[in-house]
Write a protein that holds these residues in place. Structure first.
Motif, PDB file in Angstrom:
ATOM      1  N   ASP A 236      19.231  -0.136  -2.491  1.00  0.00           N
ATOM      2  CA  ASP A 236      18.170  -0.937  -3.108  1.00  0.00           C
ATOM      3  C   ASP A 236      17.151  -1.412  -2.075  1.00  0.00           C
ATOM      4  O   ASP A 236      17.502  -1.762  -0.940  1.00  0.00           O
ATOM      5  CB  ASP A 236      18.771  -2.172  -3.786  1.00  0.00           C
ATOM      6  CG  ASP A 236      19.288  -1.878  -5.186  1.00  0.00           C
ATOM      7  OD1 ASP A 236      19.277  -0.700  -5.582  1.00  0.00           O
ATOM      8  OD2 ASP A 236      19.710  -2.830  -5.871  1.00  0.00           O
ATOM      9  N   LEU A 237      15.908  -1.401  -2.501  1.00  0.00           N
ATOM     10  CA  LEU A 237      14.795  -2.018  -1.775  1.00  0.00           C
ATOM     11  C   LEU A 237      14.661  -1.567  -0.318  1.00  0.00           C
ATOM     12  O   LEU A 237      14.465  -2.381   0.590  1.00  0.00           O
ATOM     13  CB  LEU A 237      14.909  -3.547  -1.827  1.00  0.00           C
ATOM     14  CG  LEU A 237      15.074  -4.156  -3.224  1.00  0.00           C
ATOM     15  CD1 LEU A 237      15.071  -5.673  -3.152  1.00  0.00           C
ATOM     16  CD2 LEU A 237      13.987  -3.681  -4.169  1.00  0.00           C
ATOM     17  N   PRO A 238      14.719  -0.246  -0.061  1.00  0.00           N
ATOM     18  CA  PRO A 238      14.470   0.218   1.308  1.00  0.00           C
ATOM     19  C   PRO A 238      13.020   0.037   1.720  1.00  0.00           C
ATOM     20  O   PRO A 238      12.680   0.245   2.894  1.00  0.00           O
ATOM     21  CB  PRO A 238      14.849   1.704   1.248  1.00  0.00           C
ATOM     22  CG  PRO A 238      14.579   2.087  -0.166  1.00  0.00           C
ATOM     23  CD  PRO A 238      14.957   0.886  -0.981  1.00  0.00           C
ATOM     24  N   ASN A 239      12.167  -0.351   0.764  1.00  0.00           N
ATOM     25  CA  ASN A 239      10.753  -0.614   1.070  1.00  0.00           C
ATOM     26  C   ASN A 239      10.548  -1.977   1.703  1.00  0.00           C
ATOM     27  O   ASN A 239       9.433  -2.314   2.099  1.00  0.00           O
ATOM     28  CB  ASN A 239       9.927  -0.530  -0.210  1.00  0.00           C
ATOM     29  CG  ASN A 239      10.427  -1.491  -1.276  1.00  0.00           C
ATOM     30  OD1 ASN A 239      11.575  -1.381  -1.714  1.00  0.00           O
ATOM     31  ND2 ASN A 239       9.602  -2.430  -1.701  1.00  0.00           N
ATOM     32  N   TRP A 240      11.613  -2.786   1.817  1.00  0.00           N
ATOM     33  CA  TRP A 240      11.527  -4.081   2.492  1.00  0.00           C
ATOM     34  C   TRP A 240      11.805  -3.923   3.974  1.00  0.00           C
ATOM     35  O   TRP A 240      12.645  -3.110   4.378  1.00  0.00           O
ATOM     36  CB  TRP A 240      12.544  -5.066   1.895  1.00  0.00           C
ATOM     37  CG  TRP A 240      12.142  -5.662   0.587  1.00  0.00           C
ATOM     38  CD1 TRP A 240      11.977  -4.997  -0.603  1.00  0.00           C
ATOM     39  CD2 TRP A 240      11.863  -7.033   0.320  1.00  0.00           C
ATOM     40  NE1 TRP A 240      11.610  -5.874  -1.588  1.00  0.00           N
ATOM     41  CE2 TRP A 240      11.542  -7.129  -1.059  1.00  0.00           C
ATOM     42  CE3 TRP A 240      11.859  -8.182   1.102  1.00  0.00           C
ATOM     43  CZ2 TRP A 240      11.213  -8.340  -1.663  1.00  0.00           C
ATOM     44  CZ3 TRP A 240      11.539  -9.387   0.493  1.00  0.00           C
ATOM     45  CH2 TRP A 240      11.208  -9.458  -0.868  1.00  0.00           C
ATOM     46  N   ARG A 241      11.129  -4.727   4.769  1.00  0.00           N
ATOM     47  CA  ARG A 241      11.399  -4.732   6.204  1.00  0.00           C
ATOM     48  C   ARG A 241      12.854  -5.121   6.475  1.00  0.00           C
ATOM     49  O   ARG A 241      13.492  -4.591   7.374  1.00  0.00           O
ATOM     50  CB  ARG A 241      10.449  -5.710   6.900  1.00  0.00           C
ATOM     51  CG  ARG A 241      10.203  -5.428   8.364  1.00  0.00           C
ATOM     52  CD  ARG A 241       9.054  -6.281   8.860  1.00  0.00           C
ATOM     53  NE  ARG A 241       7.810  -5.976   8.162  1.00  0.00           N
ATOM     54  CZ  ARG A 241       6.985  -4.993   8.502  1.00  0.00           C
ATOM     55  NH1 ARG A 241       7.286  -4.226   9.538  1.00  0.00           N
ATOM     56  NH2 ARG A 241       5.871  -4.782   7.839  1.00  0.00           N
ATOM     57  N   GLN A 242      13.375  -6.055   5.676  1.00  0.00           N
ATOM     58  CA  GLN A 242      14.773  -6.468   5.757  1.00  0.00           C
ATOM     59  C   GLN A 242      15.360  -6.325   4.358  1.00  0.00           C
ATOM     60  O   GLN A 242      15.352  -7.259   3.566  1.00  0.00           O
ATOM     61  CB  GLN A 242      14.901  -7.919   6.239  1.00  0.00           C
ATOM     62  CG  GLN A 242      16.285  -8.528   6.123  1.00  0.00           C
ATOM     63  CD  GLN A 242      17.076  -8.484   7.395  1.00  0.00           C
ATOM     64  OE1 GLN A 242      16.533  -8.198   8.446  1.00  0.00           O
ATOM     65  NE2 GLN A 242      18.349  -8.769   7.305  1.00  0.00           N
ATOM     66  N   PRO A 243      15.887  -5.151   3.996  1.00  0.00           N
ATOM     67  CA  PRO A 243      16.479  -5.000   2.662  1.00  0.00           C
ATOM     68  C   PRO A 243      17.652  -5.959   2.475  1.00  0.00           C
ATOM     69  O   PRO A 243      18.274  -6.395   3.446  1.00  0.00           O
ATOM     70  CB  PRO A 243      16.956  -3.541   2.660  1.00  0.00           C
ATOM     71  CG  PRO A 243      16.154  -2.860   3.718  1.00  0.00           C
ATOM     72  CD  PRO A 243      15.933  -3.903   4.774  1.00  0.00           C
TER      73      PRO A 243
END
Length: 408
Positions: A236-243
């Motif tokens: 989930d959410l690999p588009n976040w700098r800190q998933p």
């Protein structure tokens, strides 16, 4: 009394810590207790002391290190135990470059006492020094992450054991940190139970989907999870700098046909790729690509490799999500090699011997390390029944902290 209230009552009354004995806390934080070996001798050399223990271990401690780690109430706050000593303001600092900062020292089997030239006295427990020999890895209360063997079976802990005492909760946290996946069984089918479980460990990690989210088919979804389609294995959410680190998914209803859940260990898959196709492993670990999520209110993007390695070359994080992988922006002579490597990893992830397949039952919760373990589900038919999961995220720091507190 409802099960939800019973849960909160158990947290309030059964896990309230006893009043802290500060002397005992100080001994714990200084690492005192029965050392693995007794201190046999101490020799003074230029700028350092060499300690010799009965099991043959030798540790060389620079004088400046010893002064910096003094644990007396002048050098550490007597309540918080945070460091008060300021090496920059120490008038003896230049003497540490020579051999005259220390006036004298004494020792016995269990402790060393150092008197500095300014009259300050530092006392060190022998067991504490033994645990912290320079160059030796500091002992930890946390389990080592272990890649799954083939046909791995996750650990199960009952909801009652999790709530009723530290042993069940310790087993649950240990399995989660070690395996990256653990099951909690036979819980109540109540709204927000996942929130109560999460908050017994630490604050929920909020994202653009909120602090707690519902996984079910909805009209006009902004994420594939909110549809009835099958979901390929992903993080989930690999588009976040800190998933998010830890994901909790609690099943409230699961009557629809289909919707079986699947999981795979990304670390184990990465190591398999390294062994079978070293070039593909190199490409995925050295080539940053773009991940991006967009809806009416958010546009969150980052550029990172699929496999992130630590300083020793071991997998530290997996970013694999085919839905929000953005335009592949690479030089043309690198594109084919990247696609070949990506397909090679994907094929490993689909191998049945490396996957855990299960059907979540109402009152059952799965917890997993989102930056290591990939998860997915089969398609389901919402016309045949309801499928409703509630989920949230936790920071790994809070889970590790919780286990350390339980362990002590």
């Amino acid at each position: 009394m409802s099960s939800g209230n019973a849960f909160n009552d158990a947290l309030t009354h059964r896990h309230t810590p006893a009043p802290i004995d500060m002397a005992e806390l100080r001994r714990y934080r200084q690492g005192s207790g029965a050392p693995a070996a007794t201190l046999e001798s101490v020799t003074r050399q230029a700028r350092r002391l060499t300690l010799h223990w009965s099991d043959g271990r030798t540790g060389q401690f620079p004088m400046m290190w010893l002064r910096d780690h003094c644990a007396c109430d002048q050098c550490r706050h007597p309540l918080t135990r945070e460091r008060l000593y300021k090496l920059l303001d120490d008038p003896l600092w230049e003497r540490f470059e020579g051999d005259d900062a220390l006036a004298s020292f004494e020792f016995d089997a269990n402790a060393s006492t150092l008197t500095w030239q300014d009259g300050h006295v530092s006392r060190f427990d022998a067991g504490w020094l033994y645990q912290r020999c320079p160059g030796e890895e500091l002992a930890t209360l946390l389990p080592t992450p272990t890649p799954w063997p083939t046909h791995f079976t996750p650990s199960h802990v009952s909801h009652a054991d999790f709530v009723d005492g530290s042993d069940g909760r310790s087993r649950w946290a240990t399995a989660l940190l070690r395996d990256g996946l653990v099951m909690l069984d036979q819980g109540p089918c109540e709204q927000e139970e996942v929130s109560r479980i999460a908050e017994s460990i630490g604050p929920m990690r909020s994202t653009n989907f909120g602090g707690r989210f519902d996984v079910r088919s909805v009209p006009n979804p902004n994420n594939a999870a909110y549809t009835a389609i099958g979901l390929e294995l992903h993080t989930d959410l690999p588009n976040w700098r800190q998933p998010p680190d830890i994901q909790l998914l609690y099943c409230l209803e699961n009557d629809a046909e289909g919707g079986e859940s699947s999981f795979a260990d990304g670390f184990a898959a990465a190591e398999t790729l390294r062994a079978e196709n070293p070039e593909a492993f190199r490409v995925l670990s050295e080539t940053p690509i773009d991940f991006r999520f967009q809806d009416d209110g958010h546009d969150i993007a980052v550029r990172e490799p699929v496999i992130d390695l630590d300083g020793e070359g071991r997998p530290r994080e997996i970013r694999f999500n085919n839905w929000i992988r953005d335009t592949l922006s690479l030089p043309s002579d690198q594109i084919e090699a990247w696609y070949d490597a990506y397909r090679a990893l994907w094929q490993i992830l689909r191998r049945p011997e490396g996957r855990v397949e299960l059907t979540l039952e109402p009152g059952q919760m799965v917890a997993f390390d989102n930056r290591r373990v990939l998860h997915g589900r089969n398609a389901f038919d919402p016309n045949t029944g309801k499928r409703h999961l509630q989920g949230t995220y936790l920071d790994l720091d809070m889970l590790q902290s919780h286990l350390r507190v339980l362990s002590r």
